[in-house]
Design an enzyme around this catalytic site. Structure first.
Site, PDB file in Angstrom:
ATOM      1  N   PRO A  15      22.030  71.249  12.009  1.00 14.64           N
ATOM      2  CG  PRO A  15      22.162  69.036  12.873  1.00 14.64           C
ATOM      3  CD  PRO A  15      21.064  70.369  12.764  1.00 14.64           C
ATOM      4  CD  GLU A  16      25.834  75.886   9.515  1.00 14.88           C
ATOM      5  OE1 GLU A  16      26.725  75.914   8.918  1.00 14.88           O
ATOM      6  OE2 GLU A  16      25.424  76.551  10.689  1.00 14.88           O
ATOM      7  CG  HIS A 117      12.192  61.736  22.087  1.00 14.39           C
ATOM      8  ND1 HIS A 117      10.777  62.307  21.494  1.00 14.39           N
ATOM      9  CD2 HIS A 117      12.438  62.506  22.996  1.00 14.39           C
ATOM     10  CE1 HIS A 117      10.385  62.559  22.460  1.00 14.39           C
ATOM     11  NE2 HIS A 117      11.325  63.178  23.170  1.00 14.39           N
ATOM     12  NE  ARG A 136      13.134  71.923  18.975  1.00 15.30           N
ATOM     13  CZ  ARG A 136      13.898  73.313  18.641  1.00 15.30           C
ATOM     14  NH1 ARG A 136      13.610  73.694  17.215  1.00 15.30           N
ATOM     15  NH2 ARG A 136      13.947  74.364  19.521  1.00 15.30           N
ATOM     16  CE  LYS A 179      22.568  84.610  -6.935  1.00 13.54           C
ATOM     17  NZ  LYS A 179      21.262  84.709  -6.905  1.00 13.54           N
TER      18      LYS A 179
END
Length: 306
Positions: A15-16, A117, A136, A179
């Site tokens: 998830p972002e 879970h 997980r 960079k």
């Protein structure tokens, strides 16, 4: 998009920012202003062991605010502590009220019903129970004193919020000045900008018509001033994140809204997971390609992204 292709990538995504922000907004009515009457940790650890006083520091405390920093949820407690929460790869919350689990909506993928879970439960004085499920166990929770947040290793060094007022072309150009890394690698660096991940970086680069292989340094002039590329990219980041939050986040992973509904921004992907399809940019006619970059799949149109 073929469902088989969509499902193939389920295990590869975390998830972002939009997903975490969607979860925060979903939890806010149940948690903010409410007291944690009882807390349960049904195992000794998730990704990391729970602190020995984890339950004791939660029970009896009112959640005075529920915020987000990058991909972290942060619950301010009346004691002056902050509960830091990370969803990991497969973590999700659901809110139970009145003994019922309200899960309205059309489902793109079936939600896991395996309650084995359900690892952490917060019983709130509002009458709601907030359940954290994580098959997980890559998620984690940690309690930190508010006055120690600046020194917290998990948060230290995080860059600006991409939707915050301080994040603009000038700041991005300064961060990328000289960079030697690729533009995509720079955007995934949480020290440059916090909360972006593979999905939204691919989408933002596509919308700004910038190649993921382009050097990050090209966002800045020799005087570290922003180029037009930097301005275009910041605008694209703002646009794609706001659109995704409005749509409830993307659900190609195990992410779910707290009500159980899925986010539908995946239907608006313009390049991510569209390998072999015709580019959606008007007049381009190119074909979306995929290549592995820094261990992650990158989707782009070689014809219009320069």
């Amino acid at each position: 998009m073929a469902l088989s292709r969509h499902l193939h990538k389920v295990n590869a995504c975390m998830p972002e920012l939009p997903e975490v922000e969607t979860v925060r907004r979903g939890l806010q009515p149940a948690m903010e202003g409410s007291k944690i009457v009882k807390a349960e940790a049904r195992r000794k650890d998730l990704r990391f062991p729970f602190q020995k006083d984890f339950i004791a520091r939660l029970e009896g405390q009112t959640v005075t605010g529920l915020g987000r920093r990058a991909k972290y949820l942060m619950a301010d407690l009346g004691s002056g502590d902050v509960l830091l929460m990370h969803l990991g790869m497969s973590g999700s919350f659901r809110v139970l009220e009145g003994g019922h689990n309200d899960t309205p909506g059309q489902f793109h993928h079936l939600r896991s019903e395996d309650r084995a879970h359900d690892h952490v439960v917060f019983h709130m004085s509002s009458g709601a129970s907030v359940v954290f499920n994580d098959p997980r166990r890559f998620g984690y929770m940690k309690i930190i004193a508010r006055n120690a947040l600046e020194d917290e290793p998990l948060l230290k060094g995080l860059g600006p919020e991409p939707l915050g007022n301080e994040f603009d072309a000038v700041m991005l150009a300064r961060s990328c000045f000289n960079k030697k890394t690729s533009l995509k690698a720079a955007l995934l660096d949480q020290r440059v900008v916090a909360g972006l991940g593979n999905i939204y970086v691919c989408e933002a680069l596509y919308r700004s018509q910038l190649s993921p292989r382009r050097l990050a340094a090209t966002l800045a002039t020799k005087k570290a001033e922003p180029t037009d590329h930097a301005a275009r990219l910041v605008g694209a980041i703002h646009s794609v994140l706001n659109q995704a939050i409005k749509a409830g986040g993307s659900s190609i992973s195990d992410h779910r809204l707290t009500s159980g509904e899925l986010g539908y921004f995946q239907h608006s992907f313009q390049v991510y997971d569209r390998e072999g399809e015709t580019c959606q940019t008007k007049g381009c006619g190119g074909i979306v390609r995929r290549f592995v970059q820094n261990g992650r799949s990158t989707f782009w149109c070689p014809k219009c992204q320069k």
